[in-house]
Motif scaffolding. Structure first.
Motif, mmCIF file in Angstrom:
data_model
loop_
_atom_site.group_PDB
_atom_site.id
_atom_site.type_symbol
_atom_site.label_atom_id
_atom_site.label_comp_id
_atom_site.label_asym_id
_atom_site.label_seq_id
_atom_site.Cartn_x
_atom_site.Cartn_y
_atom_site.Cartn_z
ATOM 1 N N MET A 150 1.553 40.893 57.060
ATOM 2 C CA MET A 150 2.573 41.325 56.208
ATOM 3 C C MET A 150 3.266 42.349 56.553
ATOM 4 O O MET A 150 2.912 43.221 57.416
ATOM 5 N N ASP A 151 4.783 42.356 56.059
ATOM 6 C CA ASP A 151 5.681 43.231 56.348
ATOM 7 C C ASP A 151 5.325 44.630 56.097
ATOM 8 O O ASP A 151 4.730 44.936 55.068
ATOM 9 N N ALA A 203 6.711 47.168 54.489
ATOM 10 C CA ALA A 203 7.210 47.577 53.319
ATOM 11 C C ALA A 203 6.484 46.615 52.402
ATOM 12 O O ALA A 203 6.323 47.013 51.082
ATOM 13 N N ASP A 204 6.114 45.476 52.426
ATOM 14 C CA ASP A 204 5.769 44.641 51.421
ATOM 15 C C ASP A 204 4.100 45.029 51.295
ATOM 16 O O ASP A 204 3.254 45.005 50.121
ATOM 17 N N LEU A 205 3.532 45.648 52.330
ATOM 18 C CA LEU A 205 2.068 46.434 52.373
ATOM 19 C C LEU A 205 2.066 47.273 51.394
ATOM 20 O O LEU A 205 1.209 47.575 50.575
ATOM 21 N N THR A 206 3.127 48.475 51.427
ATOM 22 C CA THR A 206 3.347 49.528 50.631
ATOM 23 C C THR A 206 3.397 49.135 49.249
ATOM 24 O O THR A 206 2.761 49.665 48.389
ATOM 25 N N ASP A 207 4.136 48.043 48.882
ATOM 26 C CA ASP A 207 4.201 47.668 47.554
ATOM 27 C C ASP A 207 2.837 47.127 47.094
ATOM 28 O O ASP A 207 2.420 47.321 45.849
ATOM 29 N N VAL A 208 2.140 46.489 47.955
ATOM 30 C CA VAL A 208 0.767 45.903 47.680
ATOM 31 C C VAL A 208 -0.091 46.881 47.125
ATOM 32 O O VAL A 208 -0.871 47.052 46.163
ATOM 33 N N SER A 241 0.672 48.939 44.053
ATOM 34 C CA SER A 241 0.148 48.097 42.821
ATOM 35 C C SER A 241 -1.115 48.019 42.732
ATOM 36 O O SER A 241 -1.684 48.288 41.632
ATOM 37 N N GLU A 298 -1.414 33.340 55.139
ATOM 38 C CA GLU A 298 -0.522 32.584 54.457
ATOM 39 C C GLU A 298 -0.375 31.166 54.080
ATOM 40 O O GLU A 298 0.033 30.656 53.038
ATOM 41 N N LEU A 350 -2.652 36.336 51.508
ATOM 42 C CA LEU A 350 -1.673 37.584 51.920
ATOM 43 C C LEU A 350 -1.685 37.892 53.173
ATOM 44 O O LEU A 350 -0.731 38.159 54.048
ATOM 45 N N GLN A 387 -4.235 46.459 58.076
ATOM 46 C CA GLN A 387 -3.662 46.564 56.726
ATOM 47 C C GLN A 387 -4.846 46.441 55.696
ATOM 48 O O GLN A 387 -4.850 47.052 54.742
#
Length: 385
Positions: A1-2, A4-9, A12, A54, A59, A65
């Protein structure tokens, strides 16, 4: 996972846990159940499939991660993680490590979405950390297999849609050899689940015994097909190694929460007209817990990096699970001590975490089994005679 996407996950999940789950912790403990609203939210957030690739609807988190996510999950009751832990961990990885492509396509997307809950059926009354004494048997009969035996303390078995059952297919094979894994769906004739266990802690995380009485499954339910016969222990060992890394990270998250509760209490609890945070003996307890938690975090992150690059997929996870499960017990004990009498009362978070933490030193391999794994890896043949 990118990244930035991991940070969002992570953001959340952190918000979800602290605003939605933490306020429900006492209710979960008292009622021994996670509210359906919380379960539905976990499915919507993709938590039932964070380790599943994926291509199968998950995910696809790497180990490095995943442990960062597990740090967040550890902040609250272990019952939350238990909802989807087997799908991502020891049960789901049975398919990832040993399943045929057809089996992966059939089951993994449903595990990732939460449509299906899976259980890992390895432990027996006389076969826990050492499965060499496993007695559940599978006998070839026509175009399928017939299974007989029982399993103990099987997580999520009361709600499982499928159980990964480990059974002997070669009864004369020595030790850990001659064990295969079978996909046994809910409702299969002869499969039954006992009443939920009444445990010391971790209420809301359900375990129970599983019974197999002439359970017949087709040949295609052998995990790995023809090539998977007699390779069940190898698959189990890989699944457990991954699971140990995850458990170590959960323990770090729990230690962080316990430190938080300890610090907040010490800042506000007064004795002799001043906060107990001013007392150096209390400060010593806090310092030891902060140091323990930070050491655990560093060990888990290092072990995850080695797991990802393939340089250490055995000793590192064992060390992470061993140290962190022991560590969180120490942190929980200090938290209760700082709280004094209040720490022994139901309804206080540290009392509940004290009960919950104890199990981590037992399941997915006791601390003593981890010691053996770590030592044998370091000593090599000399340790094996």
């Amino acid at each position: 996972m990118d990244p930035a996407d991991l940070t969002d996950v992570l953001d959340s999940v952190r918000d979800f846990i602290r605003t939605e789950v933490v306020p429900e912790e006492e209710r979960i403990d008292a009622e021994d159940a996670v509210p359906e609203r919380i379960v539905a939210q976990c499915k919507e957030m993709g938590l039932y499939g964070f380790t599943i690739p994926e291509q199968y609807g998950g995910l696809g988190l790497t180990a490095s991660q995943e442990v960062r996510l597990a740090f967040e999950l550890g902040w609250t009751t272990p019952a939350l993680r238990s909802l989807f832990g087997t799908n991502n961990g020891i049960a789901g990885h049975v398919l990832l490590e040993g399943g045929t492509e057809e089996q992966k396509k059939q089951w993994l997307p449903r595990l990732a979405s939460g449509e299906v809950t899976a259980s890992f059926g390895l432990t027996e009354a006389d076969a826990g950390s050492d499965p060499s004494s496993l007695t559940t048997r599978a006998v070839r009969d026509g175009d399928g297999w017939v299974l007989n035996g029982s399993k103990r303390y099987i997580t999520n078995s009361p709600v499982a849609d499928v159980i990964m059952v480990f059974a002997r297919t070669a009864p004369d094979a020595p030790g850990n050899r001659g064990i295969s894994t079978f996909l046994v769906p809910k409702g299969t004739p002869g499969l039954s689940v006992g009443p939920k266990d009444h445990k010391m802690g971790q209420f809301g995380a359900w375990t129970a015994d599983v019974y197999l009485d002439d359970v017949r499954v087709p040949f295609e339910n052998v995990v790995g097909g023809e090539e998977g016969i007699d390779k069940g222990f190898l698959v189990a060992a890989k699944c457990l190694a991954h699971g140990r890394l995850h458990i170590g990270a959960v323990c770090v998250g729990m230690a962080d929460r316990l430190v938080h509760e300890t610090v907040e209490f010490a800042r506000t609890r007064e004795q002799g007209g001043k906060p107990i945070a001013r007392f150096q003996l209390v400060q010593g307890l806090v310092a030891d817990s902060v140091t323990d938690a930070r050491a655990g975090r560093g060990l888990v992150l290092d072990a995850a990096r080695s797991f990802d690059d393939g340089t250490d997929m055995v000793s590192g996870p064992a060390a992470a699970k061993y140290f962190c499960s022991e560590m969180v017990g120490r942190v929980a004990d200090r938290a209760v001590q700082v709280h004094g009498g209040a720490g022994y009362m139901r309804g206080v978070a540290v009392e509940r975490f004290y009960r919950d933490a104890r199990l981590f030193r037992i399941y997915e391999g006791t601390s003593q089994i981890q010691q053996v794994i770590i030592a044998r890896d370091a000593l090599g043949r000399a340790a094996r005679g």
